[in-house]
Write a protein that holds these residues in place. Structure first.
Motif, PDB file in Angstrom:
ATOM      1  N   TYR A 213      -5.137  -3.225  -7.708  1.00 18.15           N
ATOM      2  CA  TYR A 213      -6.212  -2.225  -7.593  1.00 18.15           C
ATOM      3  C   TYR A 213      -5.828  -1.123  -6.610  1.00 18.15           C
ATOM      4  CZ  TYR A 213      -9.227  -5.177 -10.397  1.00 18.15           C
ATOM      5  OH  TYR A 213      -9.746  -5.895 -11.438  1.00 18.15           O
ATOM      6  N   VAL A 214      -5.206  -1.510  -5.509  1.00 22.15           N
ATOM      7  CA  VAL A 214      -4.792  -0.516  -4.501  1.00 22.15           C
ATOM      8  C   VAL A 214      -3.865   0.523  -5.148  1.00 22.15           C
ATOM      9  CG1 VAL A 214      -3.285  -0.228  -2.483  1.00 22.15           C
ATOM     10  CG2 VAL A 214      -5.099  -1.956  -2.443  1.00 22.15           C
TER      11      VAL A 214
ATOM     12  N   LEU B 164     -13.260   4.407  -5.555  1.00 30.51           N
ATOM     13  CA  LEU B 164     -12.692   3.567  -6.618  1.00 30.51           C
ATOM     14  C   LEU B 164     -12.544   2.124  -6.144  1.00 30.51           C
ATOM     15  CD1 LEU B 164      -9.939   5.963  -8.013  1.00 30.51           C
ATOM     16  CD2 LEU B 164     -11.770   4.926  -9.383  1.00 30.51           C
ATOM     17  N   MET B 165     -12.088   1.953  -4.908  1.00 29.39           N
ATOM     18  CA  MET B 165     -11.888   0.587  -4.401  1.00 29.39           C
ATOM     19  C   MET B 165     -13.226  -0.147  -4.254  1.00 29.39           C
ATOM     20  SD  MET B 165      -8.740  -0.121  -4.371  1.00 29.39           S
ATOM     21  CE  MET B 165      -8.540  -1.623  -3.395  1.00 29.39           C
TER      22      MET B 165
ATOM     23  N   LEU C  66      -4.204 -11.485  -2.747  1.00 28.85           N
ATOM     24  CA  LEU C  66      -3.363 -10.321  -2.457  1.00 28.85           C
ATOM     25  C   LEU C  66      -2.812  -9.721  -3.756  1.00 28.85           C
ATOM     26  CD1 LEU C  66      -2.700  -9.075   0.236  1.00 28.85           C
ATOM     27  CD2 LEU C  66      -0.534 -10.325   0.250  1.00 28.85           C
ATOM     28  N   PHE C  67      -2.406 -10.596  -4.661  1.00 30.42           N
ATOM     29  CA  PHE C  67      -1.889 -10.147  -5.969  1.00 30.42           C
ATOM     30  C   PHE C  67      -2.947  -9.293  -6.659  1.00 30.42           C
ATOM     31  CE2 PHE C  67      -1.293 -11.010 -10.599  1.00 30.42           C
ATOM     32  CZ  PHE C  67      -0.070 -10.388 -10.750  1.00 30.42           C
ATOM     33  N   ASN C  68      -4.163  -9.782  -6.625  1.00 25.18           N
ATOM     34  CA  ASN C  68      -5.278  -9.055  -7.224  1.00 25.18           C
ATOM     35  C   ASN C  68      -5.489  -7.717  -6.535  1.00 25.18           C
ATOM     36  OD1 ASN C  68      -8.543  -8.642  -7.107  1.00 25.18           O
ATOM     37  ND2 ASN C  68      -7.846  -9.456  -9.062  1.00 25.18           N
ATOM     38  N   GLU C  69      -5.512  -7.751  -5.224  1.00 25.11           N
ATOM     39  CA  GLU C  69      -5.807  -6.556  -4.428  1.00 25.11           C
ATOM     40  C   GLU C  69      -4.787  -5.443  -4.659  1.00 25.11           C
ATOM     41  OE1 GLU C  69      -7.693  -6.580  -0.995  1.00 25.11           O
ATOM     42  OE2 GLU C  69      -6.957  -4.606  -0.370  1.00 25.11           O
ATOM     43  N   TYR C  70      -3.502  -5.797  -4.626  1.00 25.32           N
ATOM     44  CA  TYR C  70      -2.462  -4.761  -4.710  1.00 25.32           C
ATOM     45  C   TYR C  70      -2.505  -3.992  -6.038  1.00 25.32           C
ATOM     46  CZ  TYR C  70      -0.068  -6.126  -0.381  1.00 25.32           C
ATOM     47  OH  TYR C  70       0.270  -6.364   0.938  1.00 25.32           O
TER      48      TYR C  70
ATOM     49  N   VAL D 102       0.852  -1.184   0.000  1.00 25.48           N
ATOM     50  CA  VAL D 102       0.000   0.000   0.000  1.00 25.48           C
ATOM     51  C   VAL D 102       0.895   1.244   0.000  1.00 25.48           C
ATOM     52  CG1 VAL D 102      -1.826   1.211   1.245  1.00 25.48           C
ATOM     53  CG2 VAL D 102      -1.738  -1.291   1.298  1.00 25.48           C
ATOM     54  N   PRO D 103       0.805   2.096  -1.015  1.00 27.22           N
ATOM     55  CA  PRO D 103       1.672   3.278  -1.065  1.00 27.22           C
ATOM     56  C   PRO D 103       1.409   4.234   0.106  1.00 27.22           C
ATOM     57  CG  PRO D 103       0.612   2.892  -3.201  1.00 27.22           C
ATOM     58  CD  PRO D 103      -0.059   2.000  -2.210  1.00 27.22           C
TER      59      PRO D 103
END
Ligand code: TRP
Length: 339
Positions: free
Chosen positions: A61-62, A296-297, A55-59, A14-15
């Protein structure tokens, strides 16, 4: 002539505010038009590290939502997902034929993994996948597939851009045509790094970050834990080098930063007062963006739509490079066979 600028963002976490000041904001300043500013989510680079599918999917989009909420405007740059550009992976295969293995042995991400293994008494190869080993080759393909000229990166990525350039030089030399465009790296200025809560550089690995998107309460908790010296409100203080001031100065206007510096140096402004100003500034700058981000999320299909439109727009450029390159290496009917 305007040069083509390209940079990739590896979605592995997460940036935070440090990423905003150091990478996101300077990159967005370069977004002038979609022909010359290319930003992409380097998801297949992240796959070397993030192998939990959820997690791969989530990051991805994040990270995409973060850039969009920070003001990335798909009308003035090309914003896409690496994995949507299949030409990149054909290019990686071709580049691998022209890349000496020794260049990969020297790449710092791989070398760092080997050093860690040695320190831990493990074998050199422990936990090293081929994706990590050939990481610079995929990165070279990202860059070369769009004939990029300038690649803004952090210090840790300079070597990778140099390798991309070396691979392009080598292939051009070996096939006898300047088919690949030679890229240059560009480093951010020093002004674009900020300290974290403990005064060291703000970094996920130091666990000293301030989140970009949060509630007032969460920001307050972070900011109140910033380390300061123990001087009282009325004592003169050294502003420069203090985390509170440096973070404030990175976000505030020049005039506001100068005002805080003057007040701290004169005495009369306590560290607590300065922290309150910093909190106010972060709330002003990032409360609206937090709403955009959350929105957006909650609608990942909107993110998909933006990234897919970006990929559709740039894909013909990748196809055109690949047509030139296939011809240059001798694939296809136009090359006469030697006897
Ligand atoms: N390796 C970069 C990083 O870790 C991300 C990246 C992938 C990249 N491909 C790129 C950066 C191409 C610039 C150009 O941050």
């Amino acid at each position: 002539m305007t040069k083509r600028v390209l940079t990739g963002i590896k979605p592995t976490g997460v940036p935070h505010l440090g990423n905003y000041v150091g990478a996101i904001r300077p990159a967005l300043r370069r977004a002038t038009d979609p022909e010359h500013a290319f930003f992409f989510i380097a998801d297949y680079h992240a796959l070397n590290q993030v192998q939990d599918p959820a997690l791969f999917n989530e990051y991805s989009y994040v990270v995409a939502a973060t850039w969009l909420a920070c003001g990335l405007d798909p009308a003035v740059c090309s914003f896409y997902r690496q994995s949507d550009i299949r030409e990149t992976f054909e290019l990686t295969t071709i580049l691998s034929a022209f890349t000496p293995k020794g260049w990969m042995n020297k790449a710092h991400a791989y070398k760092a993994a080997v050093d860690t293994n040695r320190e831990a008494g493990e074998s050199d190869d422990a936990g090293v996948n081929m994706g990590l080993f050939t990481y610079p080759m995929l990165m070279a393909a990202d860059i070369l597939v769009f004939r990029s000229e300038i690649v803004p990166v952090g210090k840790d990525q300079v070597q990778h851009v140099e390798i991309a350039r070396d691979i392009a030089l080598r292939l051009n030399r070996d096939v006898g045509t300047d088919v690949l465009t030679l890229p240059d790296y560009e480093l951010p200025s020093d002004a674009e790094a900020i300290p974290g809560l403990d005064g060291r550089k703000m970094s996920k690995s130091y666990n000293n970050t301030i989140p970009l998107f949060a509630t007032a309460k969460e920001w307050k908790k972070g900011i109140s834990s910033i380390k300061t010296d123990s001087s009282g409100r009325d004592e003169p203080k050294v502003a420069e080098g203090s985390a509170v001031y440096e973070i404030y100065a990175a976000l505030a206007t020049g005039a506001d930063a100068a005002a805080m510096k003057a007040s701290l140096e004169a005495g009369g402004m306590g560290w607590g007062d300065a922290k309150a100003e910093l909190l106010g500034l972060i709330e002003t700058e990032f409360t609206g963006r937090t709403e955009t981000y959350d929105d957006l999320m909650a609608h990942p299909e909107r993110i998909d739509e933006i990234l897919e439109a970006g990929a559709t727009r740039v894909r013909p450029l990748a196809e055109s490079l690949m047509e030139d390159l296939r011809r240059a290496i001798g694939r296809g009917g136009s090359v006469r066979r030697s006897r």
